[in-house]
Motif scaffolding. Structure first.
Motif, short mmCIF file in Angstrom:
data_model
loop_
_atom_site.label_atom_id
_atom_site.label_comp_id
_atom_site.label_asym_id
_atom_site.label_seq_id
_atom_site.Cartn_x
_atom_site.Cartn_y
_atom_site.Cartn_z
N TRP A 223 38.04 27.35 37.93
CA TRP A 223 38.39 26.98 39.30
C TRP A 223 37.37 25.98 39.84
O TRP A 223 37.75 24.99 40.49
CB TRP A 223 38.44 28.24 40.17
N ARG A 255 46.64 29.87 43.81
CA ARG A 255 45.27 30.36 44.01
C ARG A 255 44.58 29.56 45.12
O ARG A 255 43.87 30.13 45.96
CB ARG A 255 44.48 30.24 42.70
N LEU A 279 38.94 35.30 44.45
CA LEU A 279 39.54 34.98 43.15
C LEU A 279 39.57 36.20 42.24
O LEU A 279 40.37 36.25 41.29
CB LEU A 279 38.76 33.85 42.47
N LEU A 282 42.90 37.36 42.22
CA LEU A 282 43.89 36.31 41.99
C LEU A 282 43.98 35.92 40.52
O LEU A 282 44.50 34.86 40.19
CB LEU A 282 43.56 35.07 42.82
N VAL A 285 48.44 35.69 39.26
CA VAL A 285 49.10 35.28 40.51
C VAL A 285 50.42 36.01 40.73
O VAL A 285 50.90 36.11 41.86
CB VAL A 285 49.32 33.76 40.54
#
Length: 319
Positions: A223, A255, A279, A282, A285
């Protein structure tokens, strides 16, 4: 109690709160008489704002409504700057905005009521959801957050917010009214925001990222690579335009949407950076709509109020 009855009850109760907030903000009878016109306009605006919140899930706003709200936002920002300049040098128990958070709207121009400052607020989300593509909006609906696409509130009222905080009984979780009380429950989050209330518990990552589970650490690293950073997280107010510009609507979009939503509407940081620790919930998803985001938001609200009441010279957040 039926949905329509509950909606009327909530609307009436918040109207009472708004009315009492206006009365509580006046220092004397003489001042009240001098500001009759201002109070009348302020009360009417608060009632419109309340209806906008409660009805935001029922119907998508028209183009005319969006234009009116955005026009009001421009006017509000100019007025906020004028009032802020007027109060510079005066001692206030709330910190300044510093250009990154969101000031609540102060309706009574020239009022001595200090700004309520927070890094969170509806303005960033309001502007963000208007720019999403049809495919991105469908992805938002797929994860159970479609109600936020109809968000019609882009400002907050400084005096009303401060009044609510001052009259909130923390351990009994209710607002004190003149002859009654309004209890705040997890169900109210669902009713107001329309976000998922599933069975899974939302769990953030640990304080130190390296102590997180392997899947969280791996996701966090990828990410951050996507956001071109090595540590920390992006600036919250700048995330929306980047997400829209990318144009994708898959897992990474979902996200990004959730990180921005949490940082603006649920549990933000005192810094201007977004809450990347979400996160941890997440990773998959497809499970986002199975989490209880109402409980997460409710607990964050209570923690934030508790911290704020202990030291009300900072941003409204528990982080």
């Amino acid at each position: 109690m039926g949905s329509a009855t509950r909606k009327r009850t909530r609307s009436q109760t918040w109207a009472i709160l708004s009315s009492q907030a206006a009365e509580a903000s006046q220092p004397s009878q003489a001042a009240e008489e001098q500001n009759t016109v201002v109070k009348s306009k302020t009360k009417a605006k608060r009632q419109r704002t309340t209806r906008a919140v409660l009805n935001s899930q029922s119907a998508e706003p028209s183009q005319q409504q969006l234009e009116e709200l955005l026009q009001h936002e421009v006017i509000r920002e100019k007025r906020s700057k004028q009032i802020n300049d007027r109060h510079k040098g005066k001692e206030a128990h709330l910190v300044p905005n510093n250009g990154e958070g969101e000031h609540a709207d102060n309706d009574a121009e020239g009022s001595a009521t200090p700004y309520f400052s927070t890094r969170m607020g509806p303005k960033t989300m309001f502007k963000f959801v208007q720019k999403l593509t049809p495919e991105q909006k469908q992805s938002v609906r797929d994860i159970g957050f479609g109600a936020l696409l109809n968000l019609q509130l882009c400002t907050s009222d400084s005096q009303l917010v401060q009044y609510l905080l001052d009259n909130f009984e923390l351990y009994q979780t209710h607002f004190k009214l003149e002859n009654d009380k309004l209890t705040v429950e997890e169900e109210d989050i669902k009713y107001t925001l329309g976000i998922p209330r599933g069975e899974k518990v939302v769990v953030e990552g640990p304080k130190y990222d390296e102590q997180g589970r392997p899947k969280y650490r791996a996701l966090l690293q990828s990410w951050r690579t996507r956001w071109n950073i090595k540590i920390g997280s992006p600036i919250t107010t700048k995330m929306g335009d980047v997400i829209v510009k990318r144009g994708d609507y898959g897992d990474e979009f979902k996200r990004g949407f959730m990180v921005l939503t949490v940082s603006c509407m649920m549990r933000g940081f005192q810094t201007r950076r977004c809450n990347h620790k979400i996160l941890n919930s997440l990773v998959n998803v497809d499970e986002i709509k199975e989490y209880n985001w109402c409980n997460y938001t409710y607990n964050s609200l209570i923690k934030s109020i508790k911290k704020y009441k202990k030291k009300s010279n900072g941003f409204f957040t528990d982080r």
